[in-house]
Design a protein around this motif. Structure first.
Motif, mmCIF file in Angstrom:
data_model
loop_
_atom_site.group_PDB
_atom_site.id
_atom_site.type_symbol
_atom_site.label_atom_id
_atom_site.label_comp_id
_atom_site.label_asym_id
_atom_site.label_seq_id
_atom_site.Cartn_x
_atom_site.Cartn_y
_atom_site.Cartn_z
ATOM 1 N N UNK A 130 -36.251 20.858 -57.771
ATOM 2 C CA UNK A 130 -35.855 22.091 -57.084
ATOM 3 C C UNK A 130 -34.730 21.840 -56.092
ATOM 4 N N UNK A 131 -34.593 20.598 -55.644
ATOM 5 C CA UNK A 131 -33.569 20.223 -54.662
ATOM 6 C C UNK A 131 -33.672 21.025 -53.369
ATOM 7 N N UNK A 132 -34.863 21.534 -53.082
ATOM 8 C CA UNK A 132 -35.079 22.273 -51.841
ATOM 9 C C UNK A 132 -35.135 21.288 -50.674
ATOM 10 N N UNK A 133 -34.624 21.686 -49.520
ATOM 11 C CA UNK A 133 -34.612 20.767 -48.379
ATOM 12 C C UNK A 133 -36.012 20.386 -47.889
ATOM 13 N N UNK A 134 -37.014 21.204 -48.171
ATOM 14 C CA UNK A 134 -38.372 20.927 -47.713
ATOM 15 C C UNK A 134 -39.056 19.819 -48.510
ATOM 16 N N UNK A 135 -38.521 19.481 -49.681
ATOM 17 C CA UNK A 135 -39.170 18.497 -50.549
ATOM 18 C C UNK A 135 -39.237 17.133 -49.883
ATOM 19 N N UNK A 136 -38.168 16.736 -49.250
ATOM 20 C CA UNK A 136 -38.155 15.426 -48.578
ATOM 21 C C UNK A 136 -39.255 15.355 -47.526
ATOM 22 N N UNK A 137 -39.385 16.396 -46.712
ATOM 23 C CA UNK A 137 -40.424 16.436 -45.671
ATOM 24 C C UNK A 137 -41.810 16.418 -46.311
ATOM 25 N N UNK A 138 -41.996 17.180 -47.371
ATOM 26 C CA UNK A 138 -43.284 17.242 -48.049
ATOM 27 C C UNK A 138 -43.686 15.871 -48.585
ATOM 28 N N UNK A 139 -42.773 15.197 -49.260
ATOM 29 C CA UNK A 139 -43.095 13.900 -49.860
ATOM 30 C C UNK A 139 -43.268 12.809 -48.809
ATOM 31 N N UNK A 140 -42.468 12.841 -47.745
ATOM 32 C CA UNK A 140 -42.636 11.830 -46.700
ATOM 33 C C UNK A 140 -43.958 12.049 -45.961
ATOM 34 N N UNK A 141 -44.346 13.293 -45.752
ATOM 35 C CA UNK A 141 -45.635 13.594 -45.122
ATOM 36 C C UNK A 141 -46.780 13.137 -46.017
ATOM 37 N N UNK A 142 -46.611 13.308 -47.302
ATOM 38 C CA UNK A 142 -47.611 12.844 -48.261
ATOM 39 C C UNK A 142 -47.761 11.332 -48.189
ATOM 40 N N UNK A 143 -46.634 10.619 -48.124
ATOM 41 C CA UNK A 143 -46.671 9.157 -48.018
ATOM 42 C C UNK A 143 -47.294 8.690 -46.705
ATOM 43 N N UNK A 144 -47.051 9.428 -45.646
ATOM 44 C CA UNK A 144 -47.598 9.064 -44.340
ATOM 45 C C UNK A 144 -49.081 9.384 -44.224
ATOM 46 N N UNK A 145 -49.612 10.172 -45.154
ATOM 47 C CA UNK A 145 -51.034 10.511 -45.119
ATOM 48 C C UNK A 145 -51.373 11.676 -44.224
ATOM 49 N N UNK A 146 -50.383 12.507 -43.892
ATOM 50 C CA UNK A 146 -50.614 13.654 -43.010
ATOM 51 C C UNK A 146 -50.578 14.987 -43.740
ATOM 52 N N UNK A 147 -50.590 14.972 -45.082
ATOM 53 C CA UNK A 147 -50.531 16.216 -45.847
ATOM 54 C C UNK A 147 -51.953 16.684 -46.150
ATOM 55 N N UNK A 148 -52.245 17.904 -45.728
ATOM 56 C CA UNK A 148 -53.568 18.496 -45.896
ATOM 57 C C UNK A 148 -53.403 19.890 -46.490
ATOM 58 N N UNK A 149 -54.520 20.492 -46.836
ATOM 59 C CA UNK A 149 -54.488 21.921 -47.139
ATOM 60 C C UNK A 149 -55.686 22.575 -46.489
ATOM 61 N N UNK A 150 -55.508 23.832 -46.139
ATOM 62 C CA UNK A 150 -56.579 24.599 -45.502
ATOM 63 C C UNK A 150 -57.555 25.017 -46.598
ATOM 64 N N UNK A 151 -58.814 24.694 -46.420
ATOM 65 C CA UNK A 151 -59.830 24.969 -47.451
ATOM 66 C C UNK A 151 -59.966 26.454 -47.781
ATOM 67 N N UNK A 152 -59.823 27.311 -46.810
ATOM 68 C CA UNK A 152 -60.067 28.738 -47.036
ATOM 69 C C UNK A 152 -58.993 29.424 -47.867
ATOM 70 N N UNK A 153 -57.743 28.932 -47.792
ATOM 71 C CA UNK A 153 -56.672 29.628 -48.514
ATOM 72 C C UNK A 153 -55.712 28.695 -49.260
ATOM 73 N N UNK A 154 -56.004 27.396 -49.290
ATOM 74 C CA UNK A 154 -55.193 26.396 -49.998
ATOM 75 C C UNK A 154 -53.757 26.299 -49.484
#
Length: 126
Positions: A55-79
């Motif tokens: 997608x080349x969206x600017x948010x992808x880098x932040x999303x993947x780096x957060x995933x690597x850092x172990x800080x990516x979560x989702x809210x159980x009630x609404x995903x």
């Protein structure tokens, strides 16, 4: 003859706009791909990450780096996919796509993504 030139140019511009519109319909957006994260099986994660990068969206880098850092979560009630940083007794939540600060949450209200370091190459983040 000169009257045909504007008509031809207009036709070409219309075709180009149509091609862009049809391409946007077939290319998933970062929002729809991020919404798939909570339900994606580990075996399908590589494909989803490749689609996110495409997608080349600017948010992808932040999303993947957060995933690597172990800080990516989702809210159980609404995903909703969020960045969760532990504070004293709560987690401070931030929307991964918009950067909007959300209300603090307890650990039981959110779920952490499993580390998938094998699927996210650091070269993708460069």
């Amino acid at each position: 003859m000169l009257r045909l030139i504007p008509l031809i140019l207009f036709s070409l511009m219309s075709l180009q706009a149509f091609a862009q519109d049809s391409n946007e319909l077939t290319t998933p957006s970062i929002t729809s791909l991020t919404a798939k994260l909570p339900d994606t099986k580990l075996r399908d994660m590589n494909t989803l990450i490749e689609q996110l990068v495409a997608t080349e969206a600017p948010q992808v880098r932040k999303l993947l780096s957060t995933l690597l850092e172990g800080d990516l979560y989702f809210i159980r009630s609404n995903d909703q996919v969020v960045i969760a940083i532990k504070t004293e007794s709560q987690y401070q939540l931030t929307d991964i796509l918009t950067g909007t600060e959300l209300a603090s949450s307890s650990k039981s209200a959110i779920k952490k993504y499993v580390p998938i370091i094998g699927y996210v190459s650091k070269s993708v983040l460069l």
